[in-house]
Design an enzyme around this catalytic site. Structure first.
Site, short mmCIF file in Angstrom:
data_model
loop_
_atom_site.label_atom_id
_atom_site.label_comp_id
_atom_site.label_asym_id
_atom_site.label_seq_id
_atom_site.Cartn_x
_atom_site.Cartn_y
_atom_site.Cartn_z
N ALA A 45 -11.36 -13.37 -23.67
CA ALA A 45 -11.72 -12.47 -22.58
C ALA A 45 -10.60 -11.44 -22.47
CB ALA A 45 -11.87 -13.25 -21.29
N GLY A 70 -12.39 -17.02 -24.85
CA GLY A 70 -13.80 -16.66 -24.65
C GLY A 70 -14.49 -16.31 -25.96
N GLU A 114 -15.55 -19.54 -27.32
CA GLU A 114 -16.65 -20.02 -26.45
C GLU A 114 -17.95 -19.26 -26.74
OE1 GLU A 114 -13.93 -19.41 -23.04
OE2 GLU A 114 -14.60 -21.38 -22.39
N GLU A 169 -6.03 -20.35 -23.58
CA GLU A 169 -5.93 -19.91 -22.17
C GLU A 169 -4.78 -20.59 -21.45
OE1 GLU A 169 -8.74 -20.97 -23.70
OE2 GLU A 169 -10.49 -19.80 -23.05
C1 HXC Z 1 -6.94 -7.90 -24.12
C2 HXC Z 1 -6.14 -8.08 -26.26
C3 HXC Z 1 -6.52 -9.43 -26.33
C4 HXC Z 1 -7.18 -9.99 -25.18
C5 HXC Z 1 -5.59 -8.91 -28.20
N1 HXC Z 1 -5.56 -7.81 -27.43
N2 HXC Z 1 -6.17 -9.92 -27.54
N3 HXC Z 1 -6.33 -7.33 -25.17
N4 HXC Z 1 -7.35 -9.18 -24.11
N5 HXC Z 1 -7.63 -11.25 -25.14
C6 HXC Z 1 -5.00 -6.49 -27.79
C7 HXC Z 1 -3.48 -6.52 -27.77
O1 HXC Z 1 -2.99 -6.34 -26.46
C8 HXC Z 1 -3.17 -5.34 -28.66
O2 HXC Z 1 -3.36 -4.14 -27.94
C9 HXC Z 1 -4.29 -5.38 -29.70
O3 HXC Z 1 -5.33 -6.16 -29.13
C10 HXC Z 1 -3.84 -6.07 -30.99
O4 HXC Z 1 -3.32 -7.35 -30.66
P1 HXC Z 1 -1.88 -7.84 -31.17
O5 HXC Z 1 -1.45 -8.92 -30.23
O6 HXC Z 1 -0.95 -6.72 -31.36
O7 HXC Z 1 -2.27 -8.45 -32.59
P2 HXC Z 1 -1.59 -9.64 -33.37
O8 HXC Z 1 -0.09 -9.55 -33.28
O9 HXC Z 1 -2.21 -9.63 -34.73
O10 HXC Z 1 -2.01 -10.98 -32.60
C11 HXC Z 1 -3.36 -11.34 -32.57
C12 HXC Z 1 -3.56 -12.44 -31.49
C13 HXC Z 1 -2.99 -11.96 -30.15
C14 HXC Z 1 -2.88 -13.75 -31.94
C15 HXC Z 1 -5.07 -12.70 -31.43
O11 HXC Z 1 -3.51 -10.65 -29.88
C16 HXC Z 1 -3.33 -12.85 -28.99
O12 HXC Z 1 -2.70 -13.91 -28.83
N6 HXC Z 1 -4.28 -12.43 -28.15
C17 HXC Z 1 -4.64 -13.12 -26.94
C18 HXC Z 1 -5.43 -14.38 -27.24
C19 HXC Z 1 -5.80 -15.14 -25.95
O13 HXC Z 1 -4.90 -15.55 -25.20
N7 HXC Z 1 -7.09 -15.32 -25.68
C20 HXC Z 1 -7.58 -15.98 -24.50
C21 HXC Z 1 -7.83 -14.97 -23.42
S1 HXC Z 1 -8.34 -15.73 -21.88
P3 HXC Z 1 -2.17 -3.04 -27.79
O14 HXC Z 1 -2.77 -2.00 -26.89
O15 HXC Z 1 -0.99 -3.76 -27.25
O16 HXC Z 1 -1.96 -2.57 -29.21
C22 HXC Z 1 -9.95 -16.12 -22.13
C23 HXC Z 1 -10.67 -16.75 -20.95
C24 HXC Z 1 -12.12 -17.08 -21.24
O17 HXC Z 1 -10.53 -15.91 -23.13
C25 HXC Z 1 -12.88 -17.43 -19.98
C26 HXC Z 1 -13.41 -16.23 -19.24
C27 HXC Z 1 -14.22 -16.53 -18.04
#
Ligand code: HXC
Length: 258
Positions: free
Chosen positions: A65, A109, A112, A132
């Protein structure tokens, strides 16, 4: 219809839906999930679509998400809006089969969403996770329930509590995906599987999909009764007569969805 966060291509009765927010690794925000729900509802109504493939990019199916969109929300905001609850329900309410073709990250998400599809094929670079917990929250659109049913309690609990990722080989070994495919062949293979589905009787396809889903939602006895009744009901269709006659006459069936 034109969408801003995804693309839809229709060919040979298969819709290929690509999530398309490359700047955020296809992070799921309200707009994307709204558009995806609309695209799937349209697909259900469109006679030119008989199966759907949902994919992302080579780097990410979806990295979760959208954290930027969620970061400042309060309990009252997410509780009142039931954050993404209605959106994920629209995906699982789709009657036509949806194959998730996952390359790269399917996290939070994103994992999911892939699990809410009917089955998953993945590229050899796929990475699945429910990270998360690293954000001070937990899975919120089905992860604790679906991942546990796919891979069992121990692996699911470990992934939810530690946030560790699972690679493609482990995902296949543990039953999360049906097959791992070399990355370059993922989309052709997913489209080929969708094409095979599109060629069947769509009444039988829908009945089989409903019955398999019952395995997740009811007791064994009720699920088996549901299956038996759906199986019996298919004998009311012309496609059953055609399918069995074609076998006996050693020819290809011509299904008409009747
Ligand atoms: C918003 C995101 C994002 C996310 C990546 N980006 N994941 N933006 N939400 N979930 C953005 C980064 O900020 C970055 O933007 C660009 O995408 C590239 O990501 P990087 O981190 O620079 O890439 P990399 O180093 O290759 O790492 C990839 C990654 C990492 C390991 C996937 O991005 C990451 O850990 N992302 C978050 C994963 C996460 O925590 N997901 C769960 C979210 S909570 P900029 O502008 O900085 O270049 C969830 C809740 C679900 O899903 C339930 C909902 C109701």
């Amino acid at each position: 219809m034109a969408y801003q966060t995804l693309t839809v291509e229709i060919d040979d009765y298969v819709a290929l839906i690509r999530l398309n927010r490359p700047e955020a690794l296809n992070a799921l925000n309200s707009q994307l999930l709204g558009e995806l729900g609309d695209a799937l509802a349209d697909a259900d109504k469109n006679e030119k679509i008989r199966c759907i493939v949902l994919t992302g990019s080579e780097k990410a199916f979806a990295a979760g998400a959208d954290i930027k969109e969620m970061a400042t929300k309060s309990f009252v905001d997410v509780y009142t809006d039931d954050l993404f609850g209605a959106e994920i329900d629209r995906i699982t309410a789709t009657r036509k089969p949806i194959i998730a073709a996952v390359a790269g990250y399917a996290l939070g998400g994103g994992c999911e969403l892939a699990m809410a599809c009917d089955f998953m094929l993945c590229a050899d670079n796929a990475k699945f996770g429910q990270p998360e917990i690293n954000l001070g929250v937990m899975a919120g659109i089905g992860g604790t329930q679906r991942l546990t049913r796919f891979v069992g309690k121990s692996k699911s609990m470990e992934m939810h509590l530690t946030g560790r990722f699972m690679d493609a080989a482990e995902a296949e070994r543990s039953g999360l995906v049906s097959r791992v495919i070399p990355a370059a062949k993922l989309i052709p293979e997913a489209l080929a599987a969708a094409k095979r589905i599109a060629e069947k009787s769509q009444i039988a396809i829908m009945a089989a999909k409903e019955a398999v889903n019952r395995a997740y939602e009811t007791t064994l006895r009720e699920g088996i009764l549901f299956e038996r009744r759906n199986f019996h009901a298919l004998f009311a269709t012309e496609d059953q007569k055609e399918g069995m006659a074609a076998f006996l006459e050693k020819r290809e069936p011509q299904f008409r969805d009747r």
